[in-house]
Design a protein around this motif. Structure first.
Motif, PDB file in Angstrom:
ATOM      1  N   UNK A  68       0.822  -1.216   0.000  1.00 25.17           N
ATOM      2  CA  UNK A  68       0.000   0.000   0.000  1.00 25.17           C
ATOM      3  C   UNK A  68       0.854   1.263   0.000  1.00 25.17           C
ATOM      4  N   UNK A  69       2.128   1.153   0.292  1.00 26.32           N
ATOM      5  CA  UNK A  69       3.037   2.308   0.296  1.00 26.32           C
ATOM      6  C   UNK A  69       3.860   2.418  -0.999  1.00 26.32           C
ATOM      7  N   UNK A  70       3.774   1.434  -1.847  1.00 25.57           N
ATOM      8  CA  UNK A  70       4.636   1.366  -3.035  1.00 25.57           C
ATOM      9  C   UNK A  70       4.106   2.219  -4.182  1.00 25.57           C
ATOM     10  N   UNK A  71       5.028   2.842  -4.899  1.00 23.83           N
ATOM     11  CA  UNK A  71       4.664   3.556  -6.127  1.00 23.83           C
ATOM     12  C   UNK A  71       4.348   2.561  -7.239  1.00 23.83           C
ATOM     13  N   UNK A  72       5.000   1.415  -7.190  1.00 18.40           N
ATOM     14  CA  UNK A  72       4.781   0.368  -8.181  1.00 18.40           C
ATOM     15  C   UNK A  72       4.580  -0.964  -7.449  1.00 18.40           C
ATOM     16  N   UNK A  73       3.376  -1.205  -6.923  1.00 14.90           N
ATOM     17  CA  UNK A  73       3.129  -2.432  -6.156  1.00 14.90           C
ATOM     18  C   UNK A  73       3.391  -3.718  -6.938  1.00 14.90           C
ATOM     19  N   UNK A  74       3.074  -3.728  -8.218  1.00 14.70           N
ATOM     20  CA  UNK A  74       3.304  -4.940  -9.017  1.00 14.70           C
ATOM     21  C   UNK A  74       4.787  -5.274  -9.077  1.00 14.70           C
ATOM     22  N   UNK A  75       5.601  -4.277  -9.248  1.00 10.34           N
ATOM     23  CA  UNK A  75       7.046  -4.508  -9.277  1.00 10.34           C
ATOM     24  C   UNK A  75       7.535  -4.995  -7.917  1.00 10.34           C
ATOM     25  N   UNK A  76       7.020  -4.390  -6.847  1.00  8.04           N
ATOM     26  CA  UNK A  76       7.398  -4.811  -5.497  1.00  8.04           C
ATOM     27  C   UNK A  76       7.104  -6.299  -5.307  1.00  8.04           C
ATOM     28  N   UNK A  77       5.944  -6.729  -5.745  1.00  8.98           N
ATOM     29  CA  UNK A  77       5.564  -8.121  -5.631  1.00  8.98           C
ATOM     30  C   UNK A  77       6.469  -9.016  -6.469  1.00  8.98           C
TER      31      UNK A  77
END
Length: 85
Positions: A68-77
């Motif tokens: 929820x804090x990520x600019x790019x959640x998909x990349x984080x995952x």
């Protein structure tokens, strides 16, 4: 990537994630950071949920990063060592 999937985080009368912590520790041995998906929180904020999860995972020396804090959640995952939903 390892996937940590737990459908019941608390047994009646126990602290949050108390019962599965030994297995979580074994499963995540060698992992220094998990990516957390907090979207199951419905009665409290994502930030509160993240804090609760971080408190428990700190016992294992594991850092929690919430999508929820990520600019790019998909990349984080995609780049996660382990994912906790």
């Amino acid at each position: 990537m390892k996937l940590l999937l737990i459908s019941n985080s608390t047994n009646a009368g126990e602290e949050y994630l108390r019962y599965p912590m030994p297995e979580i520790g074994r499963f995540l041995q060698g992992v220094s950071e998990i990516v957390f998906v907090p979207y199951a929180a419905v009665t409290f904020s994502y930030a509160e949920y993240e804090k609760k999860v971080q408190a428990r995972f700190s016992e294992l020396g594991i850092r929690v990063r919430s999508v929820h804090r990520a600019k790019d959640p998909a990349r984080m995952v995609r780049e996660a060592e382990a994912l906790c939903v």
